[in-house]
Design an enzyme around this catalytic site. Structure first.
Site, PDB file in Angstrom:
ATOM      1  NE  ARG A  18      47.409  -5.372  19.488  1.00 31.84           N
ATOM      2  CZ  ARG A  18      46.151  -5.031  19.790  1.00 31.84           C
ATOM      3  NH1 ARG A  18      45.312  -4.707  18.842  1.00 31.84           N
ATOM      4  NH2 ARG A  18      45.765  -5.019  21.028  1.00 31.84           N
ATOM      5  CG  HIS A  43      67.720   5.019  15.154  1.00 30.63           C
ATOM      6  ND1 HIS A  43      68.213   4.835  16.418  1.00 30.63           N
ATOM      7  CD2 HIS A  43      68.525   4.289  14.343  1.00 30.63           C
ATOM      8  CE1 HIS A  43      69.272   4.048  16.373  1.00 30.63           C
ATOM      9  NE2 HIS A  43      69.474   3.683  15.123  1.00 30.63           N
ATOM     10  NE  ARG A  49      65.153  -2.154  18.664  1.00 32.48           N
ATOM     11  CZ  ARG A  49      66.064  -2.030  19.635  1.00 32.48           C
ATOM     12  NH1 ARG A  49      65.854  -1.167  20.610  1.00 32.48           N
ATOM     13  NH2 ARG A  49      67.153  -2.748  19.645  1.00 32.48           N
ATOM     14  CG  HIS A  50      61.690   2.182  16.274  1.00 35.08           C
ATOM     15  ND1 HIS A  50      62.555   2.672  15.322  1.00 35.08           N
ATOM     16  CD2 HIS A  50      62.334   2.282  17.469  1.00 35.08           C
ATOM     17  CE1 HIS A  50      63.668   3.056  15.914  1.00 35.08           C
ATOM     18  NE2 HIS A  50      63.583   2.822  17.220  1.00 35.08           N
ATOM     19  CD  GLU A  70      68.686   9.612  15.656  1.00 35.52           C
ATOM     20  OE1 GLU A  70      69.014  10.555  16.371  1.00 35.52           O
ATOM     21  OE2 GLU A  70      68.046   8.624  16.076  1.00 35.52           O
ATOM     22  CB  THR A 100      67.164   3.422  24.034  1.00 32.06           C
ATOM     23  OG1 THR A 100      67.252   4.579  23.196  1.00 32.06           O
ATOM     24  CG2 THR A 100      67.768   3.741  25.383  1.00 32.06           C
ATOM     25  CB  THR A 101      71.240   5.082  21.238  1.00 33.67           C
ATOM     26  OG1 THR A 101      70.406   4.850  20.104  1.00 33.67           O
ATOM     27  CG2 THR A 101      72.663   5.316  20.795  1.00 33.67           C
ATOM     28  CD  GLU A 151      71.577  14.031  18.100  1.00 42.19           C
ATOM     29  OE1 GLU A 151      71.244  14.224  16.913  1.00 42.19           O
ATOM     30  OE2 GLU A 151      70.899  13.359  18.902  1.00 42.19           O
TER      31      GLU A 151
END
Ligand SMILES: CC(=O)[C@@H](O)[C@H](O)COP(=O)(O)O
Ligand SMILES: NCC(=O)COP(=O)(O)O
Length: 241
Positions: A18, A43, A49-50, A70, A100-101, A151
């Site tokens: 939104r 990340h 995007r986020h 990240e 996603t990754t 990781e």
């Protein structure tokens, strides 16, 4: 047993749907820490995007455990990291069009350029982790460029539905962890871990931290829904819960 780094990216995914101010990942990090998170992971994607730059800046001030940033190994991200100084950085591969990754970094192909990024960040006092597949050559290359952590990408393990396939993937992760520790690397793992598949990975000897996001945020949305609806009924009625 390993500690838990909670990835709060998908709190920001809901906000960005939104482009408003809620839910705020900074508030989510506080709640995650109250729930027992040992670290907070975000990340900062190149396409934003986020998680947004503002989130990382504020989280640097509010996170009481440790902040794992990240990011892709780009000039832009390195400049942001040097300014913000997270507690550690996990370098991840990024393709803008991916959902996603999709896999680990190719440390061998990254060559001198990647080695320089690791060195620049670590010289600035920020330990670097490399998000890689449990592949012996990638683990060796990570040690060669002197990263402090790796990781291990658990996505293939998480997506394997046949019992023998999952067992083989778990074996690769276990071997990878052992190899890395022998080479002096510290080992985290993550991606696609859920309430149902996490325990065998948590039992891998030497595993330090599991970074988990999507399944926790998904569960939070469901277990919190009944209360959220009840509170809205009270808001409409002008009563107190
Ligand atoms: C690198 C990794 O495994 C996760 O942090 C993942 O990238 C979360 O972010 P996305 O959901 O945007 O892929
Ligand atoms: N690096 C993995 C991570 O931070 C969380 O991944 P996911 O649990 O959201 O798949």
């Amino acid at each position: 047993m390993p500690t838990l780094g909670v990835n709060i990216d998908h709190i920001a995914t809901i906000r960005q749907a939104r482009k408003t101010v809620e839910p705020d990942p900074v508030a989510a990090a506080v709640l995650a820490e109250l729930g027992g998170a040992d670290g907070i992971t975000v990340h900062l994607r190149e396409d934003r995007r986020h998680i947004q730059d503002r989130d990382v800046r504020l989280l640097r001030q509010t996170v009481r455990t440790h902040l794992n940033l990240e990011m892709a190994a780009t000039e832009e991200m390195v400049a942001i990291a040097l300014e913000i100084q997270p507690d550690y950085i996990t370098l991840v591969p990024e393709r803008r069009e991916e959902v996603t990754t999709e896999g680990g970094l190719d440390i061998i192909a990254g060559g001198e350029r990647l080695a320089n990024v690791v060195q620049t960040l670590q010289n600035a006092g920020i330990p670097v982790s490399l998000f890689i597949d449990p592949n012996p050559d990638q683990i060796q290359a990570s040690a060669d460029i002197k990263a402090k952590f790796i990781e291990l990408h658990t996505g293939t393990y998480a997506e394997s539905h046949q019992e023998n396939e999952q067992r083989d993937q778990l074996h690769l992760l276990t071997q990878g962890c052992e190899q890395a520790r022998t080479l002096g690397l510290r080992v985290n793992a993550g991606h696609g871990l859920t309430y149902w598949n996490v325990y065998p990975v948590a039992c891998i000897p030497g595993m330090e931290e599991l970074n988990i996001g999507h399944t926790i945020i998904s569960r939070a949305a469901l277990v919190g829904l009944e209360r959220a609806v009840r509170e809205m009924k009270h808001a409409i009625l002008g009563t107190t819960p």
